[in-house]
Design an enzyme around this catalytic site. Structure first.
Site, PDB file in Angstrom:
ATOM      1  N   ASN A  10       0.880  -1.163   0.000  1.00  0.00           N
ATOM      2  CA  ASN A  10       0.000   0.000   0.000  1.00  0.00           C
ATOM      3  C   ASN A  10       0.919   1.214   0.000  1.00  0.00           C
ATOM      4  O   ASN A  10       1.546   1.506   1.010  1.00  0.00           O
ATOM      5  CB  ASN A  10      -0.898  -0.021   1.240  1.00  0.00           C
ATOM      6  CG  ASN A  10      -1.708   1.257   1.376  1.00  0.00           C
ATOM      7  OD1 ASN A  10      -1.753   2.086   0.464  1.00  0.00           O
ATOM      8  ND2 ASN A  10      -2.347   1.434   2.524  1.00  0.00           N
ATOM      9  N   TRP A  11       0.982   1.848  -1.144  1.00  0.00           N
ATOM     10  CA  TRP A  11       1.914   2.979  -1.272  1.00  0.00           C
ATOM     11  C   TRP A  11       1.394   4.258  -0.619  1.00  0.00           C
ATOM     12  O   TRP A  11       2.109   5.243  -0.507  1.00  0.00           O
ATOM     13  CB  TRP A  11       2.230   3.221  -2.760  1.00  0.00           C
ATOM     14  CG  TRP A  11       3.321   2.335  -3.277  1.00  0.00           C
ATOM     15  CD1 TRP A  11       3.885   1.269  -2.621  1.00  0.00           C
ATOM     16  CD2 TRP A  11       3.993   2.445  -4.533  1.00  0.00           C
ATOM     17  NE1 TRP A  11       4.857   0.710  -3.406  1.00  0.00           N
ATOM     18  CE2 TRP A  11       4.946   1.411  -4.581  1.00  0.00           C
ATOM     19  CE3 TRP A  11       3.870   3.310  -5.629  1.00  0.00           C
ATOM     20  CZ2 TRP A  11       5.791   1.231  -5.696  1.00  0.00           C
ATOM     21  CZ3 TRP A  11       4.696   3.120  -6.732  1.00  0.00           C
ATOM     22  CH2 TRP A  11       5.652   2.095  -6.753  1.00  0.00           C
ATOM     23  N   LYS A  12       0.104   4.283  -0.267  1.00  0.00           N
ATOM     24  CA  LYS A  12      -0.512   5.476   0.347  1.00  0.00           C
ATOM     25  C   LYS A  12      -0.280   6.689  -0.565  1.00  0.00           C
ATOM     26  O   LYS A  12      -0.344   6.540  -1.779  1.00  0.00           O
ATOM     27  CB  LYS A  12       0.033   5.671   1.763  1.00  0.00           C
ATOM     28  CG  LYS A  12      -0.065   4.371   2.579  1.00  0.00           C
ATOM     29  CD  LYS A  12       0.197   4.515   4.043  1.00  0.00           C
ATOM     30  CE  LYS A  12       0.018   3.170   4.726  1.00  0.00           C
ATOM     31  NZ  LYS A  12       0.128   3.241   6.186  1.00  0.00           N
ATOM     32  N   HIS A  95      -9.284   1.500   4.662  1.00  0.00           N
ATOM     33  CA  HIS A  95      -8.037   1.616   5.416  1.00  0.00           C
ATOM     34  C   HIS A  95      -8.279   2.555   6.615  1.00  0.00           C
ATOM     35  O   HIS A  95      -9.056   3.507   6.510  1.00  0.00           O
ATOM     36  CB  HIS A  95      -6.919   2.154   4.519  1.00  0.00           C
ATOM     37  CG  HIS A  95      -5.576   2.046   5.158  1.00  0.00           C
ATOM     38  ND1 HIS A  95      -5.139   2.951   6.093  1.00  0.00           N
ATOM     39  CD2 HIS A  95      -4.589   1.128   5.033  1.00  0.00           C
ATOM     40  CE1 HIS A  95      -3.944   2.587   6.515  1.00  0.00           C
ATOM     41  NE2 HIS A  95      -3.586   1.482   5.889  1.00  0.00           N
ATOM     42  N   GLU A  97      -6.615   4.888   7.735  1.00  0.00           N
ATOM     43  CA  GLU A  97      -6.335   6.296   7.420  1.00  0.00           C
ATOM     44  C   GLU A  97      -7.539   6.929   6.720  1.00  0.00           C
ATOM     45  O   GLU A  97      -7.844   8.107   6.938  1.00  0.00           O
ATOM     46  CB  GLU A  97      -5.064   6.400   6.564  1.00  0.00           C
ATOM     47  CG  GLU A  97      -3.825   6.097   7.395  1.00  0.00           C
ATOM     48  CD  GLU A  97      -2.682   5.464   6.634  1.00  0.00           C
ATOM     49  OE1 GLU A  97      -2.678   5.503   5.390  1.00  0.00           O
ATOM     50  OE2 GLU A  97      -1.777   4.909   7.292  1.00  0.00           O
ATOM     51  N   GLU A 167      -5.305  -4.829  10.295  1.00  0.00           N
ATOM     52  CA  GLU A 167      -4.246  -3.851  10.544  1.00  0.00           C
ATOM     53  C   GLU A 167      -4.510  -3.117  11.855  1.00  0.00           C
ATOM     54  O   GLU A 167      -5.283  -2.147  11.883  1.00  0.00           O
ATOM     55  CB  GLU A 167      -4.208  -2.821   9.415  1.00  0.00           C
ATOM     56  CG  GLU A 167      -3.957  -3.422   8.046  1.00  0.00           C
ATOM     57  CD  GLU A 167      -3.351  -2.399   7.102  1.00  0.00           C
ATOM     58  OE1 GLU A 167      -2.339  -2.728   6.483  1.00  0.00           O
ATOM     59  OE2 GLU A 167      -3.868  -1.276   7.010  1.00  0.00           O
ATOM     60  N   GLY A 173       2.807   2.148  10.674  1.00  0.00           N
ATOM     61  CA  GLY A 173       3.785   3.225  10.537  1.00  0.00           C
ATOM     62  C   GLY A 173       4.530   3.541  11.815  1.00  0.00           C
ATOM     63  O   GLY A 173       5.196   4.565  11.919  1.00  0.00           O
ATOM     64  N   SER A 213       3.606  -2.411  10.065  1.00  0.00           N
ATOM     65  CA  SER A 213       5.057  -2.534  10.245  1.00  0.00           C
ATOM     66  C   SER A 213       5.602  -3.906   9.832  1.00  0.00           C
ATOM     67  O   SER A 213       6.526  -4.434  10.460  1.00  0.00           O
ATOM     68  CB  SER A 213       5.455  -2.192  11.691  1.00  0.00           C
ATOM     69  OG  SER A 213       5.081  -0.864  11.998  1.00  0.00           O
ATOM     70  N   GLY A 234       2.996  -1.228   4.155  1.00  0.00           N
ATOM     71  CA  GLY A 234       3.089   0.192   3.832  1.00  0.00           C
ATOM     72  C   GLY A 234       4.514   0.575   3.464  1.00  0.00           C
ATOM     73  O   GLY A 234       4.994   0.304   2.361  1.00  0.00           O
ATOM     74  N   GLY A 235       5.217   1.174   4.412  1.00  0.00           N
ATOM     75  CA  GLY A 235       6.555   1.720   4.178  1.00  0.00           C
ATOM     76  C   GLY A 235       7.514   0.786   3.454  1.00  0.00           C
ATOM     77  O   GLY A 235       8.217   1.196   2.521  1.00  0.00           O
TER      78      GLY A 235
HETATM   79  P1  13P Z   1       3.287   0.240   7.533  1.00  0.00           P
HETATM   80  O1  13P Z   1       3.725  -1.075   6.933  1.00  0.00           O
HETATM   81  O2  13P Z   1       4.055   1.407   7.050  1.00  0.00           O
HETATM   82  O3  13P Z   1       3.186   0.143   9.029  1.00  0.00           O
HETATM   83  O4  13P Z   1       1.781   0.492   7.010  1.00  0.00           O
HETATM   84  C1  13P Z   1       0.860  -0.519   7.099  1.00  0.00           C
HETATM   85  C2  13P Z   1      -0.353  -0.151   6.341  1.00  0.00           C
HETATM   86  O5  13P Z   1      -1.063   0.760   6.691  1.00  0.00           O
HETATM   87  C3  13P Z   1      -0.650  -0.901   5.120  1.00  0.00           C
HETATM   88  O6  13P Z   1      -1.921  -0.622   4.643  1.00  0.00           O
END
Ligand code: 13P
Length: 249
Positions: A10-12, A95, A97, A167, A173, A213, A234-235
């Site tokens: 997930n590149w956000k 998500h 967010e 999640e 994050g 994470s 994510g990251g």
């Molecule tokens: P991180 O892997 O950066 O913690 O993010 C997880 C996430 O929100 C994937 O959708």
């Protein structure tokens, strides 16, 4: 059991279209795998460039959101037909967010789930508790509500094809991963709920991912758990290192 591990990124809100193309070119070799399904969900505007860059590789390109209406006066939104037209199959929904910053609710997530299946997209529906909810001991109550409402009106065949991503908000994050036992406990709880709602066959087929994470050093332990069928990353999905998560074994 035949559930294929799904390593999804997930590149956000990261990378421009040209940065996306360059990153995917660099990832093609590291993400090659016969065993694991590989997906990068990227910002909508990056999708065509990402699709082009991913050609000839096993990397699939997905979306991070879709609107529940077919078309019309919904400024700023992206429709299912638009995503399908550029070759998208998977779309992340709900998500945390989007729930926190863009007023997404269980009900709008449900409307989007219905729309995905009406149009032929596969949703990756996110759920997960806050730290406060975990400390109050209501994690599973909260997640059951998210999944129950999110899946309202879906048939067994649709439920079977959907993907759920667990999640925990406190692990996103933060570098603070849930232990593999904590992640497994909730993913199993979600599978038990799907069994209650749709029966054993659907529960055995639906894929449930863990997100929060995930990195190259914890992927093997997490993905090795019985009820965890991969990760939503994510990251760590922004760099060629994502290949280490794909090839976690
Ligand atoms: P991180 O892997 O950066 O913690 O993010 C997880 C996430 O929100 C994937 O959708």
């Amino acid at each position: 059991m035949s559930r294929k591990i799904l390593a999804a990124g997930n590149w956000k809100m990261n990378k421009t279209p040209s940065e996306a193309a360059a990153a995917i070119e660099a990832m093609k070799a590291t993400c090659a795998s016969d065993e694991v399904e590989v997906l990068l969900c990227v910002p909508a505007i990056d999708i065509p460039a990402a699709m082009e860059a991913a050609k000839g590789s096993n990397i699939q390109i997905g979306a991070e959101n879709v609107y529940f209406k077919d078309s019309g006066a919904y400024t700023g939104e992206i429709s299912a037909d638009m995503l399908l037209d550029v070759g998208v199959k998977y779309v992340i929904l709900g998500h945390s967010e989007r729930r926190e910053y863009f007023a997404e609710t269980n009900e709008t997530v449900n409307a989007k789930m219905i729309q995905c299946f009406a149009k032929g997209l596969v949703p990756i529906m996110c759920c997960g508790e806050s730290l406060e909810q975990r400390e109050q001991g209501v994690t599973m109550d909260f997640i059951r509500q998210q999944v129950k409402v999110g899946f309202l009106g879906l048939t067994a065949d649709q439920a079977k094809a959907a993907v759920i991503a667990y999640e925990p908000i406190w692990a996103i994050g933060t570098g603070k991963t849930a232990t593999s036992e904590q992640a497994e406990e909730v993913c199993k709880g979600i599978r038990d709920l799907i069994c209650e709602l749709y029966g054993k066959e659907v529960a055995e087929e639906i894929r449930i991912l863990y997100g929060g994470s995930v990195n190259a050093s914890n992927a093997a332990e997490l993905f090795g758990k019985e009820d965890i069928d991969g990760g939503l990353v994510g990251g760590a999905s922004l760099k060629p290192d994502f290949g280490k998560i794909v090839n976690y074994k």
